[in-house]
Scaffold this active site. Structure first.
Site, PDB file in Angstrom:
ATOM      1  N   TYR A   3      24.907  77.626 -13.120  1.00  7.70           N
ATOM      2  CA  TYR A   3      24.676  78.497 -14.277  1.00  7.70           C
ATOM      3  C   TYR A   3      25.728  79.599 -14.269  1.00  7.70           C
ATOM      4  O   TYR A   3      25.985  80.217 -13.230  1.00  7.70           O
ATOM      5  CB  TYR A   3      23.278  79.112 -14.205  1.00  7.70           C
ATOM      6  CG  TYR A   3      22.972  80.088 -15.329  1.00  7.70           C
ATOM      7  CD1 TYR A   3      22.830  79.645 -16.642  1.00  7.70           C
ATOM      8  CD2 TYR A   3      22.822  81.448 -15.067  1.00  7.70           C
ATOM      9  CE1 TYR A   3      22.543  80.543 -17.668  1.00  7.70           C
ATOM     10  CE2 TYR A   3      22.530  82.348 -16.093  1.00  7.70           C
ATOM     11  CZ  TYR A   3      22.403  81.887 -17.390  1.00  7.70           C
ATOM     12  OH  TYR A   3      22.114  82.789 -18.402  1.00  7.70           O
ATOM     13  N   ASP A  41      32.650  81.677  -9.516  1.00  5.25           N
ATOM     14  CA  ASP A  41      31.618  82.523 -10.116  1.00  5.25           C
ATOM     15  C   ASP A  41      30.747  83.063  -8.986  1.00  5.25           C
ATOM     16  O   ASP A  41      29.828  82.394  -8.505  1.00  5.25           O
ATOM     17  CB  ASP A  41      30.800  81.733 -11.138  1.00  5.25           C
ATOM     18  CG  ASP A  41      29.718  82.598 -11.800  1.00  5.25           C
ATOM     19  OD1 ASP A  41      29.598  83.783 -11.420  1.00  5.25           O
ATOM     20  OD2 ASP A  41      29.009  82.077 -12.676  1.00  5.25           O
ATOM     21  N   LYS A  66      25.489  91.349 -10.834  1.00  5.33           N
ATOM     22  CA  LYS A  66      24.323  91.618  -9.995  1.00  5.33           C
ATOM     23  C   LYS A  66      24.570  92.758  -8.998  1.00  5.33           C
ATOM     24  O   LYS A  66      24.519  93.915  -9.397  1.00  5.33           O
ATOM     25  CB  LYS A  66      23.837  90.316  -9.350  1.00  5.33           C
ATOM     26  CG  LYS A  66      23.446  89.301 -10.453  1.00  5.33           C
ATOM     27  CD  LYS A  66      22.655  88.109 -10.026  1.00  5.33           C
ATOM     28  CE  LYS A  66      22.105  87.403 -11.258  1.00  5.33           C
ATOM     29  NZ  LYS A  66      22.708  86.143 -11.598  1.00  5.33           N
TER      30      LYS A  66
HETATM   31  C1  LIG Z   1      23.126  85.663 -13.032  1.00  9.00           C
HETATM   32  C2  LIG Z   1      24.341  84.828 -13.115  1.00  9.00           C
HETATM   33  C3  LIG Z   1      25.200  84.865 -14.225  1.00  9.00           C
HETATM   34  C4  LIG Z   1      24.861  85.635 -15.474  1.00  9.00           C
HETATM   35  O1  LIG Z   1      24.785  86.989 -15.250  1.00  9.00           O
HETATM   36  P1  LIG Z   1      23.971  87.924 -16.311  1.00  9.00           P
HETATM   37  O2  LIG Z   1      24.215  89.297 -15.804  1.00  9.00           O
HETATM   38  O3  LIG Z   1      22.551  87.474 -16.226  1.00  9.00           O
HETATM   39  O4  LIG Z   1      24.565  87.667 -17.646  1.00  9.00           O
HETATM   40  C5  LIG Z   1      26.369  84.144 -14.170  1.00  9.00           C
HETATM   41  N1  LIG Z   1      26.695  83.422 -13.094  1.00  9.00           N
HETATM   42  C6  LIG Z   1      25.888  83.334 -12.020  1.00  9.00           C
HETATM   43  C7  LIG Z   1      26.319  82.537 -10.842  1.00  9.00           C
HETATM   44  C8  LIG Z   1      24.685  84.027 -11.997  1.00  9.00           C
HETATM   45  O5  LIG Z   1      23.882  83.915 -10.941  1.00  9.00           O
END
Ligand SMILES: *Cc1c(COP(=O)(O)O)cnc(C)c1O
Length: 439
Positions: free
Chosen positions: A157, A252, A280
């Site tokens: 994701y 990511d 995060k």
């Molecule tokens: C949480 C997450 C996102 C999206 O971040 P948001 O701040 O919720 O938009 C993208 N990539 C990864 C790996 C994530 O865990």
């Protein structure tokens, strides 16, 4: 201590009328009653707890029940809630004004801290969410390479930008289809979707259309299908093929950055990506995220270059204050030693508690998942076979004993440095109790 445990169990099994009322009220004015679907208990049933406040490793719902929290706002709260240094920094910042739309030194401080922690990042741009970070990194990769296509992996994701909100099609293995109404066929058509941990599929995709591929994006340790580890051979092939074809490798690390290690998953894997996305933890619980990488690539972003990306609240002074405070604390290796010690015990305890049930436990540092699946999860095809009904039963069994887990089999649980050994032991005992009645 036994006494306290019993009290908490008793308290937690009481109904939760205030959360139920709050959820009903929210549902009348917010779609599904929540501002992000993961909060709605959709995968496990029941009423989501509305949170009144949090402190350290605990969250308290509207009905006054305390839970040991393993969600940690889905990742950011690695030091626990209301960490005194983070609070102090935000309180000091708020007095000076909450947004200027003009540069501040606090932004440069945070950029310097990120660069010092993650060696592959030479320059970094601050944004507001992980979604914005990955979306912007993809645009930069496309602008830099002058190519359109990207590769992503099933079960990873990367936020909800159109080109990343795609799933594997049922017919051709690599043809992506929209994963939501409203995502255009065109966005999906520019995305190639492959199985995680399948190096041969990556080689085949590059052999076929490598010169059209702008970037490969992945979660280097997956959190978003539960915790899933990348195999070494897979990572090596990603780095080799992207180099060979002049495509960019995007790590990511929105979830793994500052979580699995101070330098992120890349520091554990010995891989140097071209671009990295962070989120995060980097915002210390306030909305901040970042994308960065080699200076020569990053300098293609406006106004240094011509790839457009902007943000009214980007580098917000409250968020950078929190980010600077949390990264300052995390620069102490003792934090990660403590996280490892607590998480290793939890890993072992849950594994033992579930010993009579088909399961596996996957963990990297303080990120872990108990999968209701006897097969080790390496890809979405395996993850899909988990017994999610068993997960739901486990989830509610734990919740009733005051343990707040992510409400889906396909999310990682997070340990924070604020958890105590006693919290971990209570959690293991709760799991033992849940599984004791299972055949
Ligand atoms: C949480 C997450 C996102 C999206 O971040 P948001 O701040 O919720 O938009 C993208 N990539 C990864 C790996 C994530 O865990």
């Amino acid at each position: 201590m036994r006494q306290g445990q019993d009290q908490q169990t008793e308290q937690a099994v009481q109904p939760h009328p205030r959360s139920s009322d709050a959820f009903a009220r929210a549902g009348r004015c917010i779609p599904g009653g929540v501002n992000s679907p993961a909060r709605a208990f959709g995968a496990v049933g029941g009423t989501p707890r509305f949170i009144a406040r949090a402190e350290g490793a605990y969250i308290f719902d509207l009905d006054g029940v305390r839970y040991i929290d393993y969600v940690g706002s889905w990742g950011p709260m690695i030091l626990g809630h209301t960490h005194p240094e983070v609070l102090k920094a935000v309180q000091a910042a708020v007095e000076k004004g909450t947004s200027f739309g003009a540069p501040t030194e606090s932004e440069t401080d945070l950029a310097e801290r990120i660069i010092a922690a993650v060696p592959s990042i030479e320059k970094v741009r601050l944004v507001n969410s992980g979604t914005e970070a990955t979306m912007s990194a993809i645009r930069l990769a496309r602008g830099y390479t002058r190519r359109d296509k990207i590769i992503k992996f099933s079960g990873n994701y990367h936020g909800h930008a159109d080109s990343l909100l795609v799933a594997a099609g049922s017919s051709a293995a690599t043809l992506a289809v929209p994963n939501s109404p409203g995502v255009t066929q065109g966005s999906a058509a520019d995305t190639i979707i492959l199985a995680y941990n399948d190096p041969r599929a990556v080689q085949a995709a590059f052999a076929e259309q490598g010169h059209e591929i702008a970037a490969v994006i992945l979660e280097p340790v997956v959190g978003n299908m539960g915790c899933v580890l990348a195999e070494d051979a897979f990572l090596q092939v990603l780095r080799e093929e992207t180099r060979k074809f002049g495509s960019l490798l995007i790590y990511d690390e929105v979830m793994t950055g500052f979580r699995v290690a101070f330098g992120g998953a890349q520091s554990l894997q010995g891989i140097t990506p071209d671009l990295t996305t962070l989120g995060k933890i980097v915002g210390g619980g306030l909305p901040a995220a970042a994308y960065g990488g080699r200076a020569e690539i990053m300098d293609h972003i406006l106004p240094a270059g011509d790839v457009f990306q902007a943000g009214t609240l980007s580098g917000n002074p409250l968020a950078t204050a929190a980010g600077n405070a949390i990264l300052r604390e995390l620069a102490d290796p003792a934090v990660y030693e403590r996280l490892e010690m607590l998480s290793a015990r939890l890993h072992q305890g849950l594994d033992r508690a579930a010993e009579k049930i088909p399961h596996t436990v996957a963990r990297v540092g303080s990120m872990l998942t108990l999968f209701f699946n006897s097969e080790q999860v390496t890809s979405w095809a395996v993850a899909e076979k988990c017994d999610t009904a068993q997960f739901a039963q486990y989830f509610h069994g734990m919740l009733n004993q005051g343990i707040y887990l992510p409400c889906s089999q396909y999310e990682a649980m997070f340990v924070s440095a604020a958890h105590t050994q006693e919290d971990i032991e209570k959690t293991i005992s709760a799991a033992e109790e849940v599984f004791a009645d299972w055949t």
